[in-house]
Design a protein around this motif. Structure first.
Motif, PDB file in Angstrom:
ATOM      1  N   ASP A 177     -16.217  66.112  -1.673  1.00 47.10           N
ATOM      2  CA  ASP A 177     -14.885  65.624  -1.309  1.00 47.10           C
ATOM      3  C   ASP A 177     -14.202  64.813  -2.407  1.00 47.10           C
ATOM      4  OD1 ASP A 177     -14.870  66.790   1.158  1.00 47.10           O
ATOM      5  OD2 ASP A 177     -14.892  64.931   2.311  1.00 47.10           O
ATOM      6  N   VAL A 178     -14.929  64.469  -3.477  1.00 45.73           N
ATOM      7  CA  VAL A 178     -14.340  63.611  -4.504  1.00 45.73           C
ATOM      8  C   VAL A 178     -14.211  64.376  -5.820  1.00 45.73           C
ATOM      9  CG1 VAL A 178     -15.240  61.524  -3.414  1.00 45.73           C
ATOM     10  CG2 VAL A 178     -16.576  62.633  -5.211  1.00 45.73           C
ATOM     11  N   ASP A 179     -13.415  63.800  -6.726  1.00 47.74           N
ATOM     12  CA  ASP A 179     -13.212  64.420  -8.043  1.00 47.74           C
ATOM     13  C   ASP A 179     -14.245  63.967  -9.059  1.00 47.74           C
ATOM     14  OD1 ASP A 179     -10.706  65.862  -7.406  1.00 47.74           O
ATOM     15  OD2 ASP A 179      -9.908  63.852  -7.125  1.00 47.74           O
ATOM     16  N   VAL A 180     -14.754  62.743  -8.879  1.00 42.51           N
ATOM     17  CA  VAL A 180     -15.838  62.224  -9.711  1.00 42.51           C
ATOM     18  C   VAL A 180     -16.776  61.443  -8.798  1.00 42.51           C
ATOM     19  CG1 VAL A 180     -16.489  60.847 -11.724  1.00 42.51           C
ATOM     20  CG2 VAL A 180     -14.239  61.936 -11.660  1.00 42.51           C
ATOM     21  N   PHE A 181     -18.089  61.665  -8.956  1.00 40.44           N
ATOM     22  CA  PHE A 181     -19.068  60.961  -8.134  1.00 40.44           C
ATOM     23  C   PHE A 181     -19.949  60.084  -9.007  1.00 40.44           C
ATOM     24  CE2 PHE A 181     -23.250  60.574  -6.109  1.00 40.44           C
ATOM     25  CZ  PHE A 181     -22.867  59.998  -4.901  1.00 40.44           C
ATOM     26  N   VAL A 182     -20.144  58.847  -8.556  1.00 38.56           N
ATOM     27  CA  VAL A 182     -20.946  57.877  -9.300  1.00 38.56           C
ATOM     28  C   VAL A 182     -22.229  57.569  -8.526  1.00 38.56           C
ATOM     29  CG1 VAL A 182     -21.021  55.573 -10.322  1.00 38.56           C
ATOM     30  CG2 VAL A 182     -18.847  56.831 -10.245  1.00 38.56           C
ATOM     31  N   PHE A 183     -23.379  57.736  -9.193  1.00 37.58           N
ATOM     32  CA  PHE A 183     -24.647  57.261  -8.657  1.00 37.58           C
ATOM     33  C   PHE A 183     -24.759  55.776  -8.993  1.00 37.58           C
ATOM     34  CE2 PHE A 183     -25.598  61.797  -9.463  1.00 37.58           C
ATOM     35  CZ  PHE A 183     -26.108  62.177  -8.229  1.00 37.58           C
ATOM     36  N   LEU A 184     -24.701  54.921  -7.990  1.00 38.16           N
ATOM     37  CA  LEU A 184     -24.703  53.472  -8.191  1.00 38.16           C
ATOM     38  C   LEU A 184     -26.146  53.006  -8.401  1.00 38.16           C
ATOM     39  CD1 LEU A 184     -22.814  50.953  -8.177  1.00 38.16           C
ATOM     40  CD2 LEU A 184     -23.309  50.739  -5.731  1.00 38.16           C
ATOM     41  N   ASP A 185     -26.597  53.052  -9.655  1.00 33.58           N
ATOM     42  CA  ASP A 185     -28.017  52.808  -9.948  1.00 33.58           C
ATOM     43  C   ASP A 185     -28.310  51.447 -10.561  1.00 33.58           C
ATOM     44  OD1 ASP A 185     -26.882  53.292 -12.442  1.00 33.58           O
ATOM     45  OD2 ASP A 185     -28.572  54.479 -13.172  1.00 33.58           O
ATOM     46  N   ASP A 186     -27.282  50.620 -10.790  1.00 33.89           N
ATOM     47  CA  ASP A 186     -27.521  49.314 -11.413  1.00 33.89           C
ATOM     48  C   ASP A 186     -27.247  48.165 -10.445  1.00 33.89           C
ATOM     49  OD1 ASP A 186     -24.802  49.743 -11.385  1.00 33.89           O
ATOM     50  OD2 ASP A 186     -24.460  49.178 -13.482  1.00 33.89           O
ATOM     51  N   VAL A 187     -27.596  48.392  -9.176  1.00 33.83           N
ATOM     52  CA  VAL A 187     -27.547  47.354  -8.154  1.00 33.83           C
ATOM     53  C   VAL A 187     -28.959  47.140  -7.613  1.00 33.83           C
ATOM     54  CG1 VAL A 187     -25.143  47.779  -7.523  1.00 33.83           C
ATOM     55  CG2 VAL A 187     -26.963  49.044  -6.359  1.00 33.83           C
ATOM     56  N   GLN A 188     -29.119  46.125  -6.799  1.00 34.80           N
ATOM     57  CA  GLN A 188     -30.428  45.731  -6.296  1.00 34.80           C
ATOM     58  C   GLN A 188     -31.078  46.839  -5.467  1.00 34.80           C
ATOM     59  OE1 GLN A 188     -30.356  42.418  -3.512  1.00 34.80           O
ATOM     60  NE2 GLN A 188     -32.229  41.589  -4.391  1.00 34.80           N
ATOM     61  N   TYR A 189     -32.355  47.059  -5.732  1.00 38.82           N
ATOM     62  CA  TYR A 189     -33.141  48.015  -4.966  1.00 38.82           C
ATOM     63  C   TYR A 189     -33.428  47.456  -3.574  1.00 38.82           C
ATOM     64  CZ  TYR A 189     -37.126  50.907  -3.576  1.00 38.82           C
ATOM     65  OH  TYR A 189     -37.972  51.746  -2.896  1.00 38.82           O
ATOM     66  N   THR A 190     -33.337  48.312  -2.564  1.00 38.84           N
ATOM     67  CA  THR A 190     -33.660  47.907  -1.196  1.00 38.84           C
ATOM     68  C   THR A 190     -34.899  48.665  -0.728  1.00 38.84           C
ATOM     69  OG1 THR A 190     -32.046  49.544  -0.400  1.00 38.84           O
ATOM     70  CG2 THR A 190     -31.312  47.259  -0.541  1.00 38.84           C
ATOM     71  N   THR A 191     -35.852  47.926  -0.173  1.00 40.36           N
ATOM     72  CA  THR A 191     -37.093  48.545   0.288  1.00 40.36           C
ATOM     73  C   THR A 191     -36.907  49.175   1.663  1.00 40.36           C
ATOM     74  OG1 THR A 191     -37.840  46.457   1.260  1.00 40.36           O
ATOM     75  CG2 THR A 191     -38.469  46.892  -1.020  1.00 40.36           C
ATOM     76  N   ARG A 192     -37.804  50.107   1.983  1.00 39.78           N
ATOM     77  CA  ARG A 192     -37.776  50.812   3.271  1.00 39.78           C
ATOM     78  C   ARG A 192     -36.380  51.379   3.546  1.00 39.78           C
ATOM     79  NH1 ARG A 192     -42.157  50.224   6.246  1.00 39.78           N
ATOM     80  NH2 ARG A 192     -41.043  50.740   8.168  1.00 39.78           N
ATOM     81  N   ASP A 193     -35.849  52.065   2.553  1.00 42.83           N
ATOM     82  CA  ASP A 193     -34.488  52.583   2.633  1.00 42.83           C
ATOM     83  C   ASP A 193     -34.489  54.018   2.135  1.00 42.83           C
ATOM     84  OD1 ASP A 193     -31.740  52.560   3.064  1.00 42.83           O
ATOM     85  OD2 ASP A 193     -31.457  50.615   2.103  1.00 42.83           O
ATOM     86  N   TRP A 194     -33.285  54.597   1.986  1.00 40.33           N
ATOM     87  CA  TRP A 194     -33.161  56.008   1.619  1.00 40.33           C
ATOM     88  C   TRP A 194     -33.423  56.268   0.150  1.00 40.33           C
ATOM     89  CZ3 TRP A 194     -33.233  58.552   5.931  1.00 40.33           C
ATOM     90  CH2 TRP A 194     -32.609  58.035   7.066  1.00 40.33           C
ATOM     91  N   ARG A 195     -33.592  55.216  -0.664  1.00 34.66           N
ATOM     92  CA  ARG A 195     -33.794  55.409  -2.088  1.00 34.66           C
ATOM     93  C   ARG A 195     -35.063  56.202  -2.390  1.00 34.66           C
ATOM     94  NH1 ARG A 195     -29.669  54.195  -0.598  1.00 34.66           N
ATOM     95  NH2 ARG A 195     -30.054  52.084   0.101  1.00 34.66           N
TER      96      ARG A 195
END
Length: 245
Positions: free
Chosen positions: A23-41
């Protein structure tokens, strides 16, 4: 109008994640934020033959102080790659496209030692299978500053974005006035009722990993993302149940 979308990299995410990218023209993987445990990462769910679901989990060495981009995969205590293959074979052994999906996963698993690298590579490979050509970039490559909305605004500006498509779960904390002040149109993704396909057991679960769809229908997966939105006709709106992004 250039629409930018920004979401943390997830491990073989659900169908809606890829619909969002489309749905977007450019997609950003937000990889320089805090890691969250027990999550979809580092994990996601697949179907099981008894009609339930099961997690596929990538073991990691991480704490909550780590950035997503720095989290390392931990292969020291188990052969998690072989475990994933065994679980998939046990549950999908009669499915027509299991071998193709396993080959993609095993090849990608073998290439990476960091979680973000694995997640991004897998997403890009799935995008190719789904015929999604949206350009992607990692936020760590852009040098953005600020926190929360200010950081997202900076990323959007650096990519020439005039419109920002947000995941619906952000509606409770995003600050529209900051986007108005920045001159960037703010919209929220609506997830449609995606087409049903034959799964290995009933009842149908629309929110499992995209790998379920690829195993069950192969190259027809691209036809099961819902209607392709035209330019200028994105689908902002309210949230539906599913994997939150």
């Amino acid at each position: 109008m250039t629409t930018v979308g920004i979401i943390q990299p997830n491990f073989i995410p659900w169908r809606g994640y890829f619909d969002f990218i489309r749905d977007v023209d450019v997609f950003v993987f937000l990889d320089d934020v805090q890691y969250t445990t027990r999550d979809w990462r580092n994990r996601n769910r697949i179907r099981t033959r008894d009609g339930a679901s099961r997690w596929l989990t990538v073991p990691v060495r991480a704490s909550r102080s780590d950035l997503i981009r720095d989290v390392e995969i931990d292969s020291s205590t188990s052969d998690w790659c072989a475990t994933h293959a065994r679980i998939l074979k046990e549950n999908y052994r009669a499915s027509p496209f299991l071998d193709e999906a396993l080959a993609m996963l095993e090849e990608t698993y073998a290439r990476h030692h960091r979680l973000a690298d694995l997640d991004v590579d897998l997403c890009q490979r799935v995008m190719a299978r789904l015929k999604i050509s949206t350009p992607t970039v990692r936020s760590s490559e852009l040098g953005a500053s600020g926190a929360k909305d200010e950081r997202l605004i900076d990323l959007t500006r650096r990519l020439g974005g005039t419109r920002y498509l947000s995941g619906p779960s952000a509606k409770g904390y995003i600050q529209p006035e900051l986007w108005d002040a920045a001159g960037i149109d703010l919209a929220y993704k609506t997830y449609p009722d995606y087409p049903i396909y034959a799964q290995i057991a009933e009842p149908f679960d629309p929110h499992v990993s995209i790998i379920d769809l690829l195993i069950m229908v192969g190259d027809k997966a691209a036809d099961l993302l819902g209607d392709q939105p035209g330019e200028g006709s994105r689908r902002p709106g309210t949230r539906r149940a599913g994997q939150p992004i």
